[in-house]
Structure formats: C-alpha cells, structure tokens
Design a protein around this motif. Structure first.
Motif, mmCIF file in Angstrom:
data_model
loop_
_atom_site.group_PDB
_atom_site.id
_atom_site.type_symbol
_atom_site.label_atom_id
_atom_site.label_comp_id
_atom_site.label_asym_id
_atom_site.label_seq_id
_atom_site.Cartn_x
_atom_site.Cartn_y
_atom_site.Cartn_z
ATOM 1 N N UNK A 17 0.822 -1.206 0.000
ATOM 2 C CA UNK A 17 0.000 0.000 0.000
ATOM 3 C C UNK A 17 0.859 1.262 0.000
ATOM 4 N N UNK A 18 1.855 1.301 0.879
ATOM 5 C CA UNK A 18 2.694 2.496 0.984
ATOM 6 C C UNK A 18 3.499 2.723 -0.302
ATOM 7 N N UNK A 19 4.049 1.669 -0.859
ATOM 8 C CA UNK A 19 4.849 1.792 -2.083
ATOM 9 C C UNK A 19 3.979 2.226 -3.249
ATOM 10 N N UNK A 20 2.692 1.834 -3.220
ATOM 11 C CA UNK A 20 1.791 2.221 -4.293
ATOM 12 C C UNK A 20 1.668 3.728 -4.425
ATOM 13 N N UNK A 21 1.641 4.418 -3.293
ATOM 14 C CA UNK A 21 1.594 5.878 -3.348
ATOM 15 C C UNK A 21 2.958 6.474 -3.667
ATOM 16 N N UNK A 22 4.003 5.820 -3.182
ATOM 17 C CA UNK A 22 5.338 6.340 -3.404
ATOM 18 C C UNK A 22 5.741 6.289 -4.872
ATOM 19 N N UNK A 23 5.389 5.205 -5.558
ATOM 20 C CA UNK A 23 5.833 5.060 -6.951
ATOM 21 C C UNK A 23 4.771 5.465 -7.970
ATOM 22 N N UNK A 24 3.611 5.939 -7.489
ATOM 23 C CA UNK A 24 2.588 6.425 -8.391
ATOM 24 C C UNK A 24 1.627 5.378 -8.915
ATOM 25 N N UNK A 25 1.763 4.135 -8.452
ATOM 26 C CA UNK A 25 0.799 3.107 -8.854
ATOM 27 C C UNK A 25 -0.610 3.514 -8.429
ATOM 28 N N UNK A 26 -0.714 4.116 -7.250
ATOM 29 C CA UNK A 26 -1.994 4.634 -6.768
ATOM 30 C C UNK A 26 -2.007 6.146 -7.022
ATOM 31 N N UNK A 27 -2.988 6.675 -7.730
ATOM 32 C CA UNK A 27 -3.054 8.120 -7.930
ATOM 33 C C UNK A 27 -3.038 8.861 -6.594
ATOM 34 N N UNK A 28 -2.349 9.973 -6.551
ATOM 35 C CA UNK A 28 -2.207 10.737 -5.312
ATOM 36 C C UNK A 28 -3.543 11.091 -4.695
ATOM 37 N N UNK A 29 -4.510 11.450 -5.547
ATOM 38 C CA UNK A 29 -5.810 11.869 -5.031
ATOM 39 C C UNK A 29 -6.573 10.726 -4.363
#
Length: 472
Positions: free
Chosen positions: A283-295
């Motif tokens: 989950x954390x890496x998803x936000x860090x590398x952009x896999x999860x959109x920031x919004x």
C-alpha cells in the motif's frame, strides 16, 4: 516467519477461511478471551469525507456493562405493535424506500420510517452509539456493519433474536456468523459483501494482458496499458484509502493477501510480522511510486466509484454494488459494458477480501418490538435479497442465489463473488472495536502518507492494537 519469530498463519482465528474463528461456543476467539467491558470516555474522532462505507467506527468509546458475556437465557419477549423506525446508512442506491413502501402498504398501522444516517460509516457508528448510550427509543431496527454486532451485544444495546424463526440454514454460514455473539444471534444478515477487482476489460484486451492475480502482475498490466494511446491519463489502481473504516478494510485485505493476520487465533494482535510488513509495504509503495493516484489517498467508496465510472482508473477495489452503477446507460458512466470483475490480487496469487455487509438488529430501547421482529423477517427474506441483487447488485446472504442460472446470466460476476465470499476474512472481531480500528487507521495512514516508515508504523500499530484488545 515473523520478524520476532512468530508464525503469521493465515486461515485461523479472526481471519479464518469462512469468517470468524469459532470454538465450541461459536464465539470468535478474541471475544472469548475478553472477560469484562467497562465504561470508557470517548476516544478521538477523526474527520472523514463523505462516502458509502459499509463499515466503520466513529471512534467514540463504548459505554459499558459489567460483563462482555450476555445474560443467560434465550431471547426476550417481543411485544408491542405500531410504527417503528429503521436507522441505516445513507441510501446511495435509492432503493430502500421502495422496499419500505411495500411493507407500509400491507401494514398501514405498523409503518416503518427510514432514518438515514451519514454516508460515512464512522459517523453512522457514532450516532448509533450516542442513541444507545442515551437509551433513546428513536431507533427501532438498526442496520449495522457486522463488525459492530459484538460491541453492541456486549453492551446490551441490542436484543438477542430468536434464531430458529429465521431461515439461517439457507444462508452462507460465514455470513450468518457475523450476527452471532457467544453463540447467540443478535443480527440477521440483510446483505453481505466481499471486495472485488473491477478492471477495464477493453484496455486490458487492447494491451493483450489478462486480469492480474498478483500485485506484481497488476503493476505490469498498468505499465502495458499506459503505453497505449487510450491509456494516457488513466490511473493504475485505487481502493478506499481515506483514514476511516475503509482503510482498516483495505489494510486487513493487504495483510491477509500476503499470508498474514491482524489478530491471531489466540486473540492477540499480530501486525508486527513479516507478512503484515509486506501487505502494508504494498500500500505504501503504491503511493510512493505512483501506482496509486495521489488523489486516491482521500478516496472512500463513492469517490473511487465516480473515478472508475469516469474512466480515470484501470483497476478499482470495490464492493459489488459498483456493478450496476458502472453499467448504467443513462450517461452517468463512461465505462458501461467496458469492464470486468476478478478476485482481488495478492502477493503470490489471488488475494483475500474482507467480509462486509449489513446485519439487522433490534434496539434494546426501541418500542413496538413485535412489529420490528416481523419487519426484519420481511426485510431479510430471500425474495427481498433477490430483489436487492437485481436492483443494486448487492451481495445476497442466501446461498442458492449465487447458483441461479438466470441471475448468473444477468450478473456474470456472481461466481467470482461467491468464491471471494467463501475465503473472505473478517476484520478483528473484538469488543472494543472502536479502539482497535482507530489503532489500525492511525498507523496505516501514517505509512501511506510517508510520515512514518512501514516498520515504525507496524510497531506502533502492534502496541496500540494490543492495548485495545487487552485492556480490562
């Protein structure tokens, strides 16, 4: 193996294969280990954005009784007939009133008035608890997140129900158990829920890739789609990541999908483990590398649904209700007929969903309980569950509906949903659930925002979750 030498065994205790880990008493282990519940002042309530959460905590503390175990004896008498109320989360499907209208037409002297609570399940729980602590008769029938049943039963805020008067043997066993406490029935399933992976089938087909079964496969699929002209500007993946009950659900799913547990078979917190680290790191890496959109860090259910329907997401973790809305042909959805549904992906294979849904209960302080009991029998019957499925794609508690040929033709994801439900993992079923989910949300949110490392967040979560479980 955990970082401290413990085994993070999936499939046992609170996160067992079919739901709660039951002993002979039929009670989840974490509940059996609880001896007492005492009055406690309210704990911190975090602000939350509007959403259709099927679960939650407002993090107001529990008023208490002297013992977490219910009094001996069977269900009490349900007397009194006349008007009643149904307290429920905001009806985002706009279908509940129609069901109440059918009841009200046949029972003009026993009408049911719907009291819509906020979309946010955190706020719903807060209002339910405030109503109970003041012993108000404003709410008669409560539409509860199943994870709240233990807390409400332990505090004697809801009545034990006569289980033999309901067709529980025709429902999925794991779903029925969500309404149990110390082997007694306090909630009757209205619907159930398991998380699914909604995906843009048109874009995956264009890129020549199959729906992923692992996290790594999902990221690879996103990379392939991003190279397409049609994939420009489409985010990879989103779930429910705002700091509310949805984050507890998504964190729990990530841990279970990495082979871990949040609470073990002995009723103890088990998040300071290697398996939990892998889940939170995803989950954390998803936000860090952009896999999860920031919004998506502020997404609750409805936020993500709108993003998926507008074509902004390739993958979306969501409950089944999204199927009907995303397939709308009235112009509200840009992806109607263009998406598919698959099981959630995991670390090394298919992941594990959290078990959700809604259970109907009767307030200890309500009036006209004979009417309330009859209304629950009507509202939870198989015919109504079938109607709910057709109208909203809500997951029914009745086993037979998943194998009905006509329904499978209309809702081809039913086989996938049944598979997800059979392996769904409930959140930690502890009496002090408000404190437990608060501990999870606070630490998980810190890891996702980057304000704490994954390791530091899990150490903190282990400490605070243990305190919520073990405090007498």
């Amino acid at each position: 193996m955990s970082r401290r030498g413990r085994h993070g065994e999936f499939g046992h205790g609170e996160f067992g294969h079919e739901g709660y880990g039951h002993g002979q008493s039929g009670l989840p282990v974490a509940q059996r280990t609880r001896a007492r519940v005492r009055t406690r002042p309210a704990v911190r309530t975090w602000a939350v954005a509007a959403s259709a959460a099927l679960l939650a905590t407002a993090l107001a503390g529990c008023g208490g009784t002297d013992s977490s175990e219910p009094a001996a004896g069977g269900p009490g008498e349900f007397t009194g007939r006349g008007p009643i109320t149904l307290a429920t989360g905001k009806d985002t499907t706009r279908t509940l009133q129609g069901q109440l209208d059918r009841w009200n037409k046949e029972h003009p002297d026993e009408k049911v008035t719907m009291i819509e609570l906020p979309e946010s399940a955190d706020q719903q729980r807060q209002q339910f608890i405030q109503n109970a602590q003041t012993k108000s008769d404003a709410y008669t029938v409560l539409n509860l997140d199943p994870i709240w049943v233990a807390e409400f039963a332990a505090n004697q805020w809801v009545d034990e129900l006569p289980a033999k008067e309901f067709p529980l043997d025709r429902m999925l066993p794991a779903v029925v158990r969500t309404g149990e406490y110390f082997g007694k029935q306090y909630g009757i399933p209205f619907n159930t829920n398991a998380g699914l992976l909604f995906y843009r089938k048109d874009l995956l087909d264009k890129a020549g890739v199959e729906p992923p079964i692992t996290w790594a496969g999902m990221k690879a699929a996103c990379t392939a789609v991003a190279e397409l002209p049609e994939g420009k500007g489409v985010g990879c993946y989103a779930g429910q990541f705002d700091k509310y009950e949805g984050l507890t659900v998504n964190f729990s799913e990530a841990v279970a999908s990495a082979g871990g547990t949040v609470v073990g078979a002995d009723g103890k917190a088990t998040v300071d483990t290697e398996e939990a680290r892998k889940g939170l790191e995803f989950l954390a890496q998803g936000f860090k590398d952009g896999t999860f959109p920031k919004e998506s860090s502020t997404y609750q259910e409805e936020d993500g649904r709108r993003a998926f329907q507008s074509g902004k997401l390739l993958f979306h973790r969501q409950w089944p209700y999204q199927w009907t809305l995303a397939n709308a042909t009235d112009g509200s959805s840009k992806v109607a007929g263009k998406f598919g549904v698959a099981p959630l992906p995991g670390l090394d294979g298919p992941g594990k969903s959290s078990l959700g849904g809604l259970d109907l209960a009767i307030s200890k302080f309500g009036k006209n309980k004979a009417t309330a009991l009859d209304f629950i029998k009507f509202f939870s019957n198989e015919a109504n569950a079938r109607a709910n499925l057709k109208a909203t794609s809500a997951a029914p508690p009745y086993t037979a509906l998943y194998d009905d040929p006509a329904l499978r033709e209309q809702f081809p994801y039913l086989a996938t949903l049944k598979e997800s439900l059979s392996g769904a993992a409930p959140r930690p079923a502890v009496v002090r659930y408000g404190d437990a989910t608060a501990a999870i949300q606070e630490s998980a949110a810190a890891a996702l925002s980057g304000s704490k490392s994954v390791d530091a967040a899990l150490v903190e979560m282990q400490r605070n979750l243990s305190a919520a479980i073990d405090e007498k």
